[in-house]
Design a protein around this motif. Sequence first.
Motif, PDB file in Angstrom:
ATOM      1  N   LEU A  98       0.812  -1.217   0.000  1.00 41.44           N
ATOM      2  CA  LEU A  98       0.000   0.000   0.000  1.00 41.44           C
ATOM      3  C   LEU A  98       0.847   1.269   0.000  1.00 41.44           C
ATOM      4  CD1 LEU A  98      -2.762  -1.005   2.579  1.00 41.44           C
ATOM      5  CD2 LEU A  98      -2.911  -1.030   0.067  1.00 41.44           C
ATOM      6  N   GLY A  99       2.118   1.135   0.294  1.00 41.03           N
ATOM      7  CA  GLY A  99       2.971   2.317   0.390  1.00 41.03           C
ATOM      8  C   GLY A  99       2.577   3.157   1.590  1.00 41.03           C
ATOM      9  N   CYS A 100       2.185   2.502   2.673  1.00 40.51           N
ATOM     10  CA  CYS A 100       1.736   3.177   3.890  1.00 40.51           C
ATOM     11  C   CYS A 100       2.745   2.905   5.007  1.00 40.51           C
ATOM     12  CB  CYS A 100       0.346   2.679   4.278  1.00 40.51           C
ATOM     13  SG  CYS A 100      -0.348   3.547   5.675  1.00 40.51           S
ATOM     14  N   LEU A 101       3.319   3.972   5.540  1.00 40.65           N
ATOM     15  CA  LEU A 101       4.391   3.850   6.530  1.00 40.65           C
ATOM     16  C   LEU A 101       5.505   2.969   5.965  1.00 40.65           C
ATOM     17  CD1 LEU A 101       2.175   3.418   9.719  1.00 40.65           C
ATOM     18  CD2 LEU A 101       3.192   5.527   8.843  1.00 40.65           C
ATOM     19  N   THR A 102       5.886   3.281   4.762  1.00 44.60           N
ATOM     20  CA  THR A 102       6.813   2.468   3.979  1.00 44.60           C
ATOM     21  C   THR A 102       8.159   2.285   4.658  1.00 44.60           C
ATOM     22  OG1 THR A 102       5.726   3.236   1.985  1.00 44.60           O
ATOM     23  CG2 THR A 102       7.873   2.220   1.702  1.00 44.60           C
ATOM     24  N   THR A 103       8.728   3.363   5.190  1.00 44.51           N
ATOM     25  CA  THR A 103      10.049   3.221   5.808  1.00 44.51           C
ATOM     26  C   THR A 103       9.968   2.365   7.071  1.00 44.51           C
ATOM     27  OG1 THR A 103       9.784   5.379   6.873  1.00 44.51           O
ATOM     28  CG2 THR A 103      11.050   5.317   4.829  1.00 44.51           C
ATOM     29  N   ALA A 104       8.895   2.483   7.820  1.00 40.42           N
ATOM     30  CA  ALA A 104       8.719   1.633   9.009  1.00 40.42           C
ATOM     31  C   ALA A 104       8.580   0.178   8.584  1.00 40.42           C
ATOM     32  CB  ALA A 104       7.504   2.075   9.818  1.00 40.42           C
ATOM     33  N   ALA A 105       7.792  -0.078   7.542  1.00 37.58           N
ATOM     34  CA  ALA A 105       7.622  -1.451   7.052  1.00 37.58           C
ATOM     35  C   ALA A 105       8.958  -2.013   6.567  1.00 37.58           C
ATOM     36  CB  ALA A 105       6.586  -1.486   5.926  1.00 37.58           C
ATOM     37  N   ALA A 106       9.739  -1.205   5.852  1.00 31.72           N
ATOM     38  CA  ALA A 106      11.043  -1.665   5.368  1.00 31.72           C
ATOM     39  C   ALA A 106      11.987  -1.941   6.537  1.00 31.72           C
ATOM     40  CB  ALA A 106      11.657  -0.630   4.428  1.00 31.72           C
ATOM     41  N   PHE A 107      11.940  -1.095   7.563  1.00 27.39           N
ATOM     42  CA  PHE A 107      12.780  -1.304   8.748  1.00 27.39           C
ATOM     43  C   PHE A 107      12.446  -2.640   9.417  1.00 27.39           C
ATOM     44  CE2 PHE A 107      13.135  -1.075  13.373  1.00 27.39           C
ATOM     45  CZ  PHE A 107      14.513  -0.933  13.506  1.00 27.39           C
ATOM     46  N   PHE A 108      11.159  -2.894   9.645  1.00 29.82           N
ATOM     47  CA  PHE A 108      10.779  -4.136  10.314  1.00 29.82           C
ATOM     48  C   PHE A 108      11.015  -5.354   9.427  1.00 29.82           C
ATOM     49  CE2 PHE A 108       8.517  -1.134  13.094  1.00 29.82           C
ATOM     50  CZ  PHE A 108       9.089  -1.533  14.293  1.00 29.82           C
ATOM     51  N   ALA A 109      10.938  -5.180   8.114  1.00 31.94           N
ATOM     52  CA  ALA A 109      11.302  -6.265   7.202  1.00 31.94           C
ATOM     53  C   ALA A 109      12.780  -6.608   7.374  1.00 31.94           C
ATOM     54  CB  ALA A 109      11.008  -5.867   5.758  1.00 31.94           C
ATOM     55  N   LEU A 110      13.616  -5.585   7.484  1.00 36.35           N
ATOM     56  CA  LEU A 110      15.049  -5.810   7.686  1.00 36.35           C
ATOM     57  C   LEU A 110      15.322  -6.493   9.023  1.00 36.35           C
ATOM     58  CD1 LEU A 110      16.500  -2.484   6.261  1.00 36.35           C
ATOM     59  CD2 LEU A 110      16.782  -4.773   5.315  1.00 36.35           C
ATOM     60  N   VAL A 111      14.613  -6.088  10.062  1.00 36.81           N
ATOM     61  CA  VAL A 111      14.785  -6.729  11.377  1.00 36.81           C
ATOM     62  C   VAL A 111      14.479  -8.217  11.260  1.00 36.81           C
ATOM     63  CG1 VAL A 111      13.841  -6.885  13.723  1.00 36.81           C
ATOM     64  CG2 VAL A 111      14.391  -4.648  12.750  1.00 36.81           C
ATOM     65  N   MET A 112      13.363  -8.553  10.599  1.00 35.77           N
ATOM     66  CA  MET A 112      13.003  -9.969  10.458  1.00 35.77           C
ATOM     67  C   MET A 112      14.002 -10.708   9.579  1.00 35.77           C
ATOM     68  SD  MET A 112       8.848 -10.172  10.425  1.00 35.77           S
ATOM     69  CE  MET A 112       8.511  -8.856   9.266  1.00 35.77           C
ATOM     70  N   ASN A 113      14.434 -10.087   8.467  1.00 33.39           N
ATOM     71  CA  ASN A 113      15.406 -10.741   7.587  1.00 33.39           C
ATOM     72  C   ASN A 113      16.712 -11.040   8.322  1.00 33.39           C
ATOM     73  OD1 ASN A 113      14.187  -9.021   4.765  1.00 33.39           O
ATOM     74  ND2 ASN A 113      14.348 -11.232   4.892  1.00 33.39           N
ATOM     75  N   PHE A 114      17.209 -10.074   9.078  1.00 34.17           N
ATOM     76  CA  PHE A 114      18.447 -10.306   9.818  1.00 34.17           C
ATOM     77  C   PHE A 114      18.244 -11.362  10.900  1.00 34.17           C
ATOM     78  CE2 PHE A 114      20.028  -6.249   8.005  1.00 34.17           C
ATOM     79  CZ  PHE A 114      21.228  -6.732   7.503  1.00 34.17           C
ATOM     80  N   SER A 115      17.064 -11.396  11.508  1.00 29.97           N
ATOM     81  CA  SER A 115      16.790 -12.432  12.508  1.00 29.97           C
ATOM     82  C   SER A 115      16.841 -13.816  11.874  1.00 29.97           C
ATOM     83  CB  SER A 115      15.418 -12.210  13.140  1.00 29.97           C
ATOM     84  OG  SER A 115      15.421 -11.033  13.898  1.00 29.97           O
ATOM     85  N   TYR A 116      16.247 -13.946  10.694  1.00 31.53           N
ATOM     86  CA  TYR A 116      16.263 -15.234  10.002  1.00 31.53           C
ATOM     87  C   TYR A 116      17.688 -15.619   9.605  1.00 31.53           C
ATOM     88  CZ  TYR A 116      11.214 -14.478   9.596  1.00 31.53           C
ATOM     89  OH  TYR A 116       9.895 -14.250   9.864  1.00 31.53           O
ATOM     90  N   LEU A 117      18.468 -14.636   9.147  1.00 27.68           N
ATOM     91  CA  LEU A 117      19.864 -14.925   8.783  1.00 27.68           C
ATOM     92  C   LEU A 117      20.685 -15.358   9.991  1.00 27.68           C
ATOM     93  CD1 LEU A 117      20.988 -12.217   6.189  1.00 27.68           C
ATOM     94  CD2 LEU A 117      20.818 -14.673   5.864  1.00 27.68           C
ATOM     95  N   MET A 118      20.526 -14.656  11.115  1.00 26.61           N
ATOM     96  CA  MET A 118      21.299 -15.013  12.307  1.00 26.61           C
ATOM     97  C   MET A 118      20.876 -16.367  12.866  1.00 26.61           C
ATOM     98  SD  MET A 118      22.015 -11.431  14.296  1.00 26.61           S
ATOM     99  CE  MET A 118      20.323 -10.913  14.441  1.00 26.61           C
ATOM    100  N   ALA A 119      19.659 -16.798  12.524  1.00 27.25           N
ATOM    101  CA  ALA A 119      19.197 -18.124  12.934  1.00 27.25           C
ATOM    102  C   ALA A 119      19.682 -19.201  11.965  1.00 27.25           C
ATOM    103  CB  ALA A 119      17.674 -18.138  13.026  1.00 27.25           C
ATOM    104  N   GLY A 120      20.328 -18.798  10.866  1.00 28.01           N
ATOM    105  CA  GLY A 120      20.900 -19.764   9.941  1.00 28.01           C
ATOM    106  C   GLY A 120      20.104 -20.027   8.684  1.00 28.01           C
ATOM    107  N   THR A 121      19.045 -19.252   8.440  1.00 25.15           N
ATOM    108  CA  THR A 121      18.229 -19.442   7.251  1.00 25.15           C
ATOM    109  C   THR A 121      18.649 -18.435   6.191  1.00 25.15           C
ATOM    110  OG1 THR A 121      16.381 -20.121   8.618  1.00 25.15           O
ATOM    111  CG2 THR A 121      15.869 -19.478   6.375  1.00 25.15           C
ATOM    112  N   VAL A 122      19.185 -18.916   5.086  1.00 24.12           N
ATOM    113  CA  VAL A 122      19.625 -17.999   4.030  1.00 24.12           C
ATOM    114  C   VAL A 122      18.456 -17.685   3.107  1.00 24.12           C
ATOM    115  CG1 VAL A 122      21.193 -17.638   2.106  1.00 24.12           C
ATOM    116  CG2 VAL A 122      22.007 -18.748   4.176  1.00 24.12           C
ATOM    117  N   SER A 123      17.899 -18.664   2.431  1.00 23.83           N
ATOM    118  CA  SER A 123      16.724 -18.498   1.563  1.00 23.83           C
ATOM    119  C   SER A 123      16.859 -17.258   0.685  1.00 23.83           C
ATOM    120  CB  SER A 123      15.469 -18.448   2.449  1.00 23.83           C
ATOM    121  OG  SER A 123      14.310 -18.366   1.681  1.00 23.83           O
ATOM    122  N   SER A 124      15.816 -16.447   0.604  1.00 28.45           N
ATOM    123  CA  SER A 124      15.842 -15.224  -0.216  1.00 28.45           C
ATOM    124  C   SER A 124      16.223 -14.009   0.620  1.00 28.45           C
ATOM    125  CB  SER A 124      14.471 -14.996  -0.858  1.00 28.45           C
ATOM    126  OG  SER A 124      13.500 -14.758   0.148  1.00 28.45           O
TER     127      SER A 124
END
Length: 169
Positions: A98-124
């Motif tokens: 929706l392009g709503c609170l886009t920077t906040a959504a991108a920030f939390f996406a990065l938090v989750m992506n880094f969490s998955y990486l630190m847990a050992g999941t590479v994927s996409s």
Amino acid sequence: MFSQFLRENKISAAILTVLRLYLGYEWLTAGFHKLSSGSFDAAGFLKGAIANPVKGPDGSTVYATYVGFLKHFALPNAHLFNTIIPLGEFLVGLGLILGCLTTAAAFFALVMNFSYLMAGTVSSNPLDILLGVIILAAGYNAGRIGLDRLVMPFIRKMTAKENKARVNA
């Protein structure tokens, strides 16, 4: 120069919209599948990440603090993460689409992506991180073709009123 193009250019806004829609779709569908199945359980993933942590070339655990967090907080509260993860993925995807609170959504996406990486999941995750960083760096321009065009002026107006009230108090 590239930063200015990314943050201010209308062509960049169109390109960012395509990137945002792609990334948003990925997050939205991941969260939707977890929410709609009703059987998502993070405990198995957490146990696997604790049992097989990311190891360096010398065999030592790379993210020992993160593994400690998973072992002592996330796993005992897996029921909480069973809600937070799918809902977070879905809301991040919705915000990006929706392009709503886009920077906040991108920030939390990065938090989750880094969490998955630190847990050992590479994927996409590496590609998702790259796109998330680009969207986050673009700031307002990433949501210009979206609801941020309406939402951000309202938020700025409301925070300006609140700041003015604080100064006058």
